[in-house]
Design an enzyme around this catalytic site. Structure first.
Site, PDB file in Angstrom:
ATOM      1  N   SER A  24       1.229  -0.895  -0.215  1.00 19.76           N
ATOM      2  CA  SER A  24      -0.029  -0.005   0.213  1.00 19.76           C
ATOM      3  C   SER A  24       0.927   1.088  -0.145  1.00 19.76           C
ATOM      4  O   SER A  24       0.205   2.027  -0.591  1.00 19.76           O
ATOM      5  CB  SER A  24      -0.830   0.136   1.504  1.00 19.76           C
ATOM      6  OG  SER A  24      -1.299  -1.402   1.320  1.00 19.76           O
ATOM      7  N   ARG A  28       1.370   3.805  -3.510  1.00 20.36           N
ATOM      8  CA  ARG A  28       1.738   5.869  -3.223  1.00 20.36           C
ATOM      9  C   ARG A  28       3.639   6.317  -3.563  1.00 20.36           C
ATOM     10  O   ARG A  28       2.995   7.220  -3.895  1.00 20.36           O
ATOM     11  CB  ARG A  28       0.856   5.878  -1.959  1.00 20.36           C
ATOM     12  CG  ARG A  28      -0.729   5.390  -1.465  1.00 20.36           C
ATOM     13  CD  ARG A  28      -0.619   5.320  -0.438  1.00 20.36           C
ATOM     14  NE  ARG A  28      -2.167   5.841  -0.379  1.00 20.36           N
ATOM     15  CZ  ARG A  28      -3.103   3.848   0.074  1.00 20.36           C
ATOM     16  NH1 ARG A  28      -1.901   2.683  -0.291  1.00 20.36           N
ATOM     17  NH2 ARG A  28      -4.479   3.949   0.085  1.00 20.36           N
ATOM     18  N   ARG A 119     -14.087  -6.296 -10.733  1.00 16.61           N
ATOM     19  CA  ARG A 119     -14.186  -5.481  -9.129  1.00 16.61           C
ATOM     20  C   ARG A 119     -15.411  -4.121 -10.086  1.00 16.61           C
ATOM     21  O   ARG A 119     -14.617  -3.877 -11.053  1.00 16.61           O
ATOM     22  CB  ARG A 119     -13.691  -5.392  -8.808  1.00 16.61           C
ATOM     23  CG  ARG A 119     -12.599  -6.518  -7.981  1.00 16.61           C
ATOM     24  CD  ARG A 119     -11.328  -6.247  -7.385  1.00 16.61           C
ATOM     25  NE  ARG A 119     -11.580  -5.421  -6.501  1.00 16.61           N
ATOM     26  CZ  ARG A 119     -10.186  -5.460  -5.057  1.00 16.61           C
ATOM     27  NH1 ARG A 119      -9.060  -6.374  -5.398  1.00 16.61           N
ATOM     28  NH2 ARG A 119     -10.060  -4.836  -4.241  1.00 16.61           N
ATOM     29  N   ASP A 303      -9.120  -6.107   5.641  1.00 13.55           N
ATOM     30  CA  ASP A 303      -8.599  -6.663   4.961  1.00 13.55           C
ATOM     31  C   ASP A 303      -7.900  -8.052   6.567  1.00 13.55           C
ATOM     32  O   ASP A 303      -7.252  -9.129   6.433  1.00 13.55           O
ATOM     33  CB  ASP A 303      -7.104  -6.574   4.341  1.00 13.55           C
ATOM     34  CG  ASP A 303      -7.565  -6.384   2.777  1.00 13.55           C
ATOM     35  OD1 ASP A 303      -8.264  -6.201   2.269  1.00 13.55           O
ATOM     36  OD2 ASP A 303      -6.736  -5.005   2.429  1.00 13.55           O
TER      37      ASP A 303
END
Length: 418
Positions: A24, A28, A119, A303
């Site tokens: 994550s 970024r 998705r 998660d």
């Protein structure tokens, strides 16, 4: 494609392991490094499949990338060299780099594969159109094609499904002539928004955040290159910490106790159920103990559901995990898959309103189909540490999405993996 299988047998976990770098954070930082003219350095990089997808997106949009196992160097600069970005199965890469791609005046197609093709892309077309772009979507699913340049302005997005598209807007709008204001209804995944804001600040970008419901972005800002160390990944670490609580002990280095990552909440859940949790000089230790049922709100950290299910199944009373509505559009319909697949192990679970209710007790071995969901596979492996018969995981190769070395790391700690 022929699915791979792994089996995990009752084991004793014991050892020390370093947390894998956070995908994550890595994705970024890659986005910010692309947008920063000059050279940025990323230490302790992640190279899982999702991170490689983000590296590919950055290269396609003009970044020059040099990488070694310890360091990734990015020479930033927006200059697309192809009109297609292959995002693999990385939802963050697709949703975050789509607004960045919309900064250009040529069409760029965002392509997905595997579970990401199913998705939803709710709201992306409408929001980008309102900001001066053209966007076409394949029936609310990838692929998407965007054409800019984005001029900026005000928009409103629904934050109930994901914060990933919001993150993309926050990366792109500082470079537009009008800047932007983003109104967010029902904001979720607040810790991940914090990760985005923290990354933007490290690269010199200012964003005003009013209670996560209104973001104001000044126009014509300039990204400054930076050197960033990617912190350890609490998401993948959670499975090893649960493994220790179930079957032994572990010491884990590389985790930041002050992290913005939502899945840092795993330590609170472990303490609630009675596991021994202790920080010593930057090392997180977890030891097994008699485990009791617990109540945990995973709305902001969905998660954590899979490792928490493996944990709850081995507690001596009922556990309740809330936030199930956040699971529908993950790599699988994760709430339903947890119910359907873990019943093969003897799990007794049900969904009531927005909560997953788990009855603790002994589970037996069996076969679990990962449904191409890396977190289902890792949770099943944790469950296998406590079953008399082995747990066999069909489609075990999917762990490469976030933690390619998961099964070898588990084996190194004493897990009986075949």
């Amino acid at each position: 494609m022929l699915l791979q299988m792994k089996s995990v047998r009752m084991s004793e976990i014991n050892g020390r392991i370093a947390a894998r770098p956070s995908k994550s954070v890595m994705q970024r930082v890659l986005a910010a490094s692309l947008l920063a003219p000059g050279r940025s350095r990323i230490r302790n990089p992640s190279f899982c499949r999702d991170s490689e997808a983000a590296l590919n997106a950055a290269r396609t949009l003009g970044a020059k990338v040099t990488k070694t196992p310890e360091l990734v160097t990015i020479d930033g600069g927006l200059s697309p060299n192809r009109q297609e970005i292959h995002c693999g199965e990385a939802g963050l890469t697709l949703r975050m780099f789509t607004p960045i791609a919309a900064l250009f005046d040529k069409p760029i197609k965002m392509i997905a594969r595997g579970t990401l093709r199913r998705r939803p892309m709710d709201g992306i077309q409408e929001v980008l159109t309102s900001l001066g772009c053209s966007c076409t979507v394949n029936g609310n699913h990838p692929p998407l094609t965007v054409t800019g340049p984005m001029r900026g302005g005000c928009c409103e997005i629904d934050g109930s499904l994901t914060s990933q598209f919001l993150s993309g807007l926050l990366f792109a709008l500082p470079l537009t002539p009008a800047g932007g204001c983003i109104r967010v209804t029902n904001p979720q995944s607040l810790p991940y928004i914090d990760l985005t804001l923290e990354t933007l600040s490290a690269f010199g970008i200012q964003v005003a955040n009013q209670d996560y419901r209104l973001f104001r972005v000044r126009p014509n800002q300039v990204y400054s290159p930076a050197e960033v160390a990617v912190e350890g990944d609490w998401s993948s670490a959670s499975f090893f910490l649960v493994a220790a609580a179930l079957a032994g002990r572990i010491e884990m280095s590389g985790l930041n106790p002050a992290s913005r990552q939502a899945d840092k909440g795993i330590t609170a859940a472990l303490e609630m159920c009675g596991a021994q949790v202790k920080w010593t000089g930057g090392i997180l230790g977890v030891r097994k103990s008699k485990l009791r049922g617990f109540t945990f709100d995973a709305t902001q950290s969905p998660d954590l559901f899979p490792p928490l299910v493996a944990l709850a199944l081995n507690c001596y009373s009922i556990s309740r995990i809330s936030g199930v509505r956040r699971l529908r559009h993950k790599e699988s319909d994760r709430g339903r898959v947890l119910l359907e697949e873990f019943k093969h192990l003897g799990a007794r679970m049900k969904i009531e309103n927005d909560s997953l209710i788990i009855e603790g007790g002994k589970i037996h071995g069996g076969v679990v189909n990962s449904r191409h969901d890396h977190r289902i596979a890792m949770a099943a492996a944790c469950a296998g540490l406590k079953t008399k018969k082995p747990v066999t995981i069909v489609g075990s190769e999917c762990v490469a999405k976030s933690h390619p070395g998961f099964f070898s790391d588990l084996a190194a700690l004493g897990g009986r993996v075949q």
